[in-house]
Design an enzyme around this catalytic site. Structure first.
Site: not given
Length: 626
Positions: A601, A558
């Protein structure tokens, strides 16, 4: 038509379309040979990853505008890469071969770096966990000087990018009490999303245990309430296959005569006029040595950088846009002195906490490995009905736990510790006064989030297993991406600076203690949880700190924030219209523009950013009369 027959029809149609997707001439008709390149296009999109394909699709909707996408990677045509099992598979061929520098707060270990090198980018290889951050996450972007980038400004783009499909098995929905509000999703967007038709029995017990320790279950998280415990859809189509930028944004647009894709080429530099207007890119075939022949292609309207958190700042630096001292050391003429290029790197650092269930319910995730009869049934369910345990990607439920819940008696002390720090102590040495001012503004927002009951600080993905990754969602530490001053075309130096700020260690210790509390909840006792790591003998903060140092990673794929959308006097790189400060004709439309990493996410957020970027680019061109 019966439900089984309907599923078989969907499956047949999916396989038929996938044959075209894999091997027919249509696949390559928009991959151009470098010899067929035009001298100029209206738009050049640098990077054919997730955001680049979204923007290229939207810009090429106008048949009068020509669009060129230049991508370092190529297509991954492995049929398995669209199956749910690919959610936990990161093919090396789809990634850049890079590692971090030794991480000082992690015992000088180097850590894994995830940067996609494939058409579709991270959406090709991610876990298909399709959630959004809480409203506060995006509202904080707006508070950093980015009008229109709060949750209300982004929600239309979250919806525009998505189609939500009713879960295919109502019995699973009812049994697990999966609740959702379809109104916060789109109805005709490219990316398909739904809930997989399987829930491990232990997941329901875990939800109840969360409730017992103060973590409520959200009815629907995607409308700005992504905190506490909630169900998460997957970005899969009705047949259960990966729905991503390549097959939903690029494939439907690939036959447009005004859209061209060049693969296996690296963008060396963006070229500027004497008035600092970006007019061209210089590109080179992948794998060729420095000094090999290059090609220059011009952009009549705009160049859009979508090379990701790693290579967007790298290309900017190579082009003379970045920290003056760094560029001077590399012998690169300075076009725009922007110290923030390559700084502000953030990710969700994970650490694995291990328990075991001595009286687990059946079936459970390990049953696929330990029970041959159940494994055979699961295989039959998937191959014949597209249902069962093999329909799961990385799971379908998560806890995004506020610090006020994790550490109700100690969270204020952590906030006070953070605010009392001299910020420069834990920031990269190259930070300027402007960057320092920007971090102080970020810290105000971060510490407010630490005290908020409506914002998650740690993520706990759960699907019935006893162990989990604890993921730090709002780190105080900041990393860097820095070009190699002796070889600007070599991969840059990546320093996550994971846990360099001790506040991040305090947060992780709070999460570990809370996980123990969760495992001790009354409902959990039917499963017989026993702690394996860090171990019941690890009790003091000092002992837990050692465990954190030895076991924490730097990334959950990420990584973001390295060309941050903030004012230039706060160390920002792009403005709210995504134009790069100090130059014209150049914008950024990818994950690197995020100023503060959201507690989620990042896939769904990147789609929203790219959709909004496309609208901004179109409006800019219309205003200029292009």
């Amino acid at each position: 038509m019966s439900r089984i027959n309907l599923l078989l029809v969907l499956l047949a149609l999916s396989y038929a379309s996938y044959g075209t997707y894999l091997g027919r001439d249509e696949l390559v008709q928009r991959q151009i040979d470098p010899g067929a390149l035009k001298s100029a296009y209206d738009y050049i999109v640098v990077g054919g990853g997730q955001s680049g394909l979204v923007i290229a699709n939207r810009l090429s909707e106008d048949p009068t505008k020509t669009v060129l996408v230049v991508e370092y990677g190529t297509f991954d045509n492995n049929p398995g890469q669209v199956e749910p099992s690919s959610a936990k598979n990161y093919p090396p061929m789809d990634l850049f071969n890079v590692t971090s520098v030794p991480q000082r707060a992690l015992g000088n270990r180097t850590t894994t770096v995830y940067a996609a090198a494939v058409i579709g980018g991270g959406s090709t290889i991610n876990g298909m966990f399709f959630e959004r951050g809480s409203a506060e996450d995006y509202d904080n972007w707006e508070k950093l000087g980015n009008a229109g980038w709060g949750f209300s400004g982004l929600l239309p783009y979250f919806k525009k990018s998505t189609t939500f499909n009713t879960p295919i098995d109502p019995a699973v929905v009812a049994d697990a009490n999966i609740t959702c509000d379809a109104s916060v999703y789109g109805t005709d967007g490219p990316i398909q999303a739904t809930y997989p038709p399987w829930v491990w029995p232990g997941t329901k017990i875990q939800f109840k245990a969360f409730n017992e320790v103060g973590v409520l279950t959200q009815f629907e998280a995607a409308g700005g309430k992504s905190y506490n415990a909630y169900w998460v859809p997957s970005n899969v189509d009705p047949s259960g296959r990966r729905s991503y930028a390549r097959n939903e944004y690029f494939d439907p647009a690939q036959s447009r005569p005004n859209l061209s894709l060049l693969v296996n080429y690296r963008v060396n530099e963006v070229l500027f006029s004497s008035t600092k207007h970006a007019h061209s890119v210089r590109i080179q075939a992948r794998g060729t040595a420095n000094g090999a022949p290059t090609i220059t292609v011009s952009a009549n309207t705009e160049i859009v950088l979508c090379a990701g958190w790693l290579h967007t700042p790298h290309i900017l630096q190579r082009s003379g846009v970045g920290p003056k001292a760094l560029l001077t050391a590399a012998g690169i003429p300075v076009i725009s002195d922007l110290p923030g290029v390559g700084s502000n790197l953030q990710d969700h650092a994970p650490i694995f906490i291990q328990f075991a269930y001595t009286t687990d319910v059946f079936p459970n995730p390990s049953s696929l490995q330990t029970n041959a009869t159940f494994a055979a049934w699961a295989e039959q369910q998937w191959t014949q009905l597209r249902e069962g345990p093999l329909s799961l990607t990385t799971g379908n439920s998560v806890g995004a736990i506020p610090l006020t819940t994790m550490n109700p008696t100690g969270y204020q002390a952590i906030i006070s510790k953070a605010l009392a720090q001299t910020p420069a102590t834990y920031l990269p040495k190259a930070y300027t006064a402007e960057q320092l001012a920007g971090f102080i503004e970020q810290r105000k927002l971060l510490t407010a989030s630490y005290g908020s009951s409506t914002n998650g600080i740690f993520e706990v993905p759960f699907e019935g297993s006893a162990s989990a990754a604890l993921c730090l969602e709002k780190p105080m530490s900041r990393g860097t991406v820095t070009l190699n001053t002796t070889d600007r075309y070599a991969e840059p130096s990546i320093d996550f600076n994971t846990n360099i700020n001790p506040v991040d260690v305090d947060l992780t210790i709070s999460a570990a203690r809370f996980y123990r509390t969760w495992m001790a909840a009354p409902s959990m006792q039917q499963l017989g949880p026993t702690e394996l790591s860090p171990g019941t003998n690890v009790t003091t903060d000092a002992q837990l700190s050692t465990w954190v140092s030895s076991g924490m990673g730097s990334s959950t794929a990420h990584s973001c924030c390295t060309a941050a959308m903030m004012p230039q006097n706060l160390g920002g790189v792009v403005s709210p219209d995504l134009l790069v400060h100090g130059v014209t004709g150049l914008s950024v439309g990818d994950i690197s523009v995020i100023p503060l990493i959201p507690a989620t996410h990042t896939c769904a957020t990147v789609y929203a950013i790219a959709e909004k970027a496309a609208d901004l680019i179109k409006a800019r061109a219309a205003h200029a009369g292009f």
